[in-house]
Design an enzyme around this catalytic site. Structure first.
Site, PDB file in Angstrom:
ATOM      1  N   ASN A  39      -4.161  -6.500   2.603  1.00  0.00           N
ATOM      2  CA  ASN A  39      -3.401  -5.624   1.713  1.00  0.00           C
ATOM      3  C   ASN A  39      -1.915  -5.917   1.899  1.00  0.00           C
ATOM      4  O   ASN A  39      -1.439  -6.047   3.019  1.00  0.00           O
ATOM      5  CB  ASN A  39      -3.684  -4.159   2.048  1.00  0.00           C
TER       6      ASN A  39
ATOM      7  N   TYR B 290      -7.719  -7.016   6.323  1.00  0.00           N
ATOM      8  CA  TYR B 290      -6.271  -6.782   6.478  1.00  0.00           C
ATOM      9  C   TYR B 290      -5.479  -7.643   5.489  1.00  0.00           C
ATOM     10  O   TYR B 290      -4.452  -8.219   5.830  1.00  0.00           O
ATOM     11  CB  TYR B 290      -5.819  -7.037   7.915  1.00  0.00           C
TER      12      TYR B 290
ATOM     13  N   MET C 274      -0.562  -4.402   6.112  1.00  0.00           N
ATOM     14  CA  MET C 274      -1.259  -3.390   6.904  1.00  0.00           C
ATOM     15  C   MET C 274      -1.510  -3.963   8.297  1.00  0.00           C
ATOM     16  O   MET C 274      -2.147  -4.997   8.445  1.00  0.00           O
ATOM     17  CB  MET C 274      -2.586  -3.004   6.260  1.00  0.00           C
TER      18      MET C 274
ATOM     19  N   ASP D 275      -7.049  -5.649  -1.004  1.00  0.00           N
ATOM     20  CA  ASP D 275      -8.281  -6.403  -0.816  1.00  0.00           C
ATOM     21  C   ASP D 275      -9.460  -5.575  -1.323  1.00  0.00           C
ATOM     22  O   ASP D 275      -9.296  -4.428  -1.740  1.00  0.00           O
ATOM     23  CB  ASP D 275      -8.445  -6.830   0.646  1.00  0.00           C
TER      24      ASP D 275
ATOM     25  N   HIS E 252      13.926  -0.659  -9.815  1.00  0.00           N
ATOM     26  CA  HIS E 252      14.377  -1.056  -8.485  1.00  0.00           C
ATOM     27  C   HIS E 252      13.852  -0.097  -7.424  1.00  0.00           C
ATOM     28  O   HIS E 252      13.915   1.114  -7.607  1.00  0.00           O
ATOM     29  CB  HIS E 252      15.907  -1.091  -8.453  1.00  0.00           C
TER      30      HIS E 252
ATOM     31  N   TYR F 126      -1.618   3.617   4.115  1.00  0.00           N
ATOM     32  CA  TYR F 126      -2.313   4.416   3.098  1.00  0.00           C
ATOM     33  C   TYR F 126      -1.382   5.459   2.483  1.00  0.00           C
ATOM     34  O   TYR F 126      -1.361   5.659   1.270  1.00  0.00           O
ATOM     35  CB  TYR F 126      -3.536   5.120   3.685  1.00  0.00           C
TER      36      TYR F 126
ATOM     37  N   ASP G 117      13.078  -6.796  -3.363  1.00  0.00           N
ATOM     38  CA  ASP G 117      14.271  -5.997  -3.074  1.00  0.00           C
ATOM     39  C   ASP G 117      15.100  -6.665  -1.982  1.00  0.00           C
ATOM     40  O   ASP G 117      14.611  -6.896  -0.877  1.00  0.00           O
ATOM     41  CB  ASP G 117      13.839  -4.595  -2.652  1.00  0.00           C
TER      42      ASP G 117
END
Length: 158
Positions: free
Chosen positions: A148, A146, A88, A42, A34, A128, A78
């Protein structure tokens, strides 16, 4: 009795598990607890640099949406956090189009009743830094920019 390394090399022979989820990837997803996070990256994302303290699994030849779809079939998000999915953020001034974000919203909405409201954005360099603390990074061949996405694992309740 098979050793763990032998099990990972065997063909996936389970029902209702998306074929894109390799035994190695399934094992990593099962090991996560958890609040652990994973990144589906990407093709431009520095997965091995960011993943020095994480497991990095390559899924070359696949795109982020198909990997996201497969993972969310078996992976609870979650519910104890408002934004269990993070994207991102575009760099200020970057005018690149991001139609893949709509695909992400549609996929997340299929598996989480909160839909797009559970998706947040993280500034590029902060993303990052967050990725460096993730449990798992899945490197894809996705060409969209973009693309990710970070998922925070929830609990299995049934």
């Amino acid at each position: 009795m098979l050793k763990h390394s032998q099990i990972r090399k065997r063909k996936l022979m389970l029902k209702n598990i998306p074929k894109i989820l390799s035994p190695e990837l399934l094992a990593a997803l099962c090991e996560m607890g958890h609040s652990d996070r994973l990144v589906i990256s990407d093709g431009n994302f520095p997965a091995h640099t960011m993943g020095k303290n994480a497991k990095v699994i390559r899924l070359d030849g696949h795109g982020v949406p198909e990997v996201l779809e497969a993972i969310l079939k078996v992976f609870p998000l979650d519910t104890y956090t408002e934004k269990s999915v993070s994207l991102m953020e575009k760099v200020p001034g970057d005018t690149v189009e991001t139609p893949i974000w709509k695909e992400f919203e549609d996929i997340v909405a299929k598996y989480d009743e909160r839909g797009a409201s559970t998706i947040g954005f993280i500034e590029r360099f902060k993303f990052y830094e967050e990725a460096k603390t993730s449990y798992l990074i899945i490197a894809t061949s996705e060409k969209a920019l973009y693309a990710n996405i970070m998922l925070q694992k929830g609990v299995v309740t049934d």
